[in-house]
Design a protein around this motif. Sequence first.
Motif, short mmCIF file in Angstrom:
data_model
loop_
_atom_site.label_atom_id
_atom_site.label_comp_id
_atom_site.label_asym_id
_atom_site.label_seq_id
_atom_site.Cartn_x
_atom_site.Cartn_y
_atom_site.Cartn_z
N GLU A 37 0.85 -1.19 0.00
CA GLU A 37 0.00 0.00 0.00
C GLU A 37 0.88 1.24 0.00
O GLU A 37 2.06 1.17 0.36
N LEU A 66 -1.06 -2.64 6.95
CA LEU A 66 -1.98 -2.42 5.83
C LEU A 66 -3.36 -2.00 6.32
O LEU A 66 -3.82 -2.41 7.39
N LYS A 76 -3.98 -0.01 -3.35
CA LYS A 76 -2.74 -0.76 -3.42
C LYS A 76 -1.83 -0.11 -4.47
O LYS A 76 -2.30 0.59 -5.38
#
Length: 390
Positions: free
Chosen positions: A130, A140, A157
């Motif tokens: 990310e 994340l 992402k």
Amino acid sequence: MRRALYEETHDDFRRSFRSFVEAEIVPHHEKWEEAGRVDREMFSAAGDAGFLGMAVPEEYGGLGQADFRFNAIIGEELQRVGAIGSGMCITLHNDVVLPYLMHATTEEQRRRWLPRMVTGEIMGAISMTEPDTGSDLGALRTSARRDGDSWVLNGAKTFVTNGLNADLYIVAVRTNPQPRHKGISLVAVEDSTPGFRRGRHLDKIGLRSQDTAELFFDDARVPADNLIGDDGQGFRILMENLAQERLGLCVSAISAARTALGWTVDYCAQRRAFGTRVLDMQNTRFRLAELAARLDATQCFVDHLVELHNRGELTGEDAAKGKLLTTELQQAVVQQGLQLHGGYGFMREYPIARAYLDAPIQTIFGGTNEVMREIIGRTLEGTYGSGGVA
């Protein structure tokens, strides 16, 4: 001369894949480098020729050859011609994506996806990184909330290999609020998913024909039966597959180093300076001799890692050692190669220049080499501490 790692069946496979590379990749590599992505027809042709999903069991359309030496040959042959960027869609599909779908899925999921991944109808990608997390998976934030018979994904992402061309993405998401790695799960997202979109085609300095993109999920609704493995078990599954991913990077890096050393030796044998061949100058010979010695020793270690992996004995620590050694050696070889090419090394028409641009990412993806050092460092006391060395 055949290395001890390989047998006659591997030689046959190598000849077949080498012919494929010469016919289907080399003539188009420069065009794809300019375009920033390969034509999907090449990937489909790889499937038709049997170069996708060799390890997939025959009942799902594969060859049932769970022998990583075939994967290694593909990586070696792509680096031999300096076309790893164009061929990475194949190596990522085989080495990184398919193990998740073979080992962490249900029977229904395997029958739904694997046959089409073997034929090349489906290209796979994996999406972990990310914008704000890098190698720290525990941080994340892309979320997946259960809503009836669906998961609803939100987040972003980046640095997704095969990001533009892929049809099926294995996405690491947070499915519950447990801290760090405990709340991570894996969800398969198909490219037609409502609320899913591809972002920018990222402009890289190297590996330009390998498409890399951002992905965005805005209330993207994914069927509940696209969950891979159990809820909250995503990090464990990722760790189980990272050793093979890093082994693939080892093979690619050592092969790239060998190819770059060959280019440099050939150039120095032809180039003259001050009335003699550059290769006959002692400084040149000494520098290349050291690199050749390091390369041959490291190749033996990589071959050993492939054998360990085929026996199911490759550890995460050994894979980290291999990635660290091979990718650092690749940097050293291409840097020295560029230097010995002189001004021509700075010209993109010479393959050493393109190798110089392709090489740096090897120390970054698959976990940065700083992370590799940390993984290895954690084992030092038990392995080399008092009484730890036989």
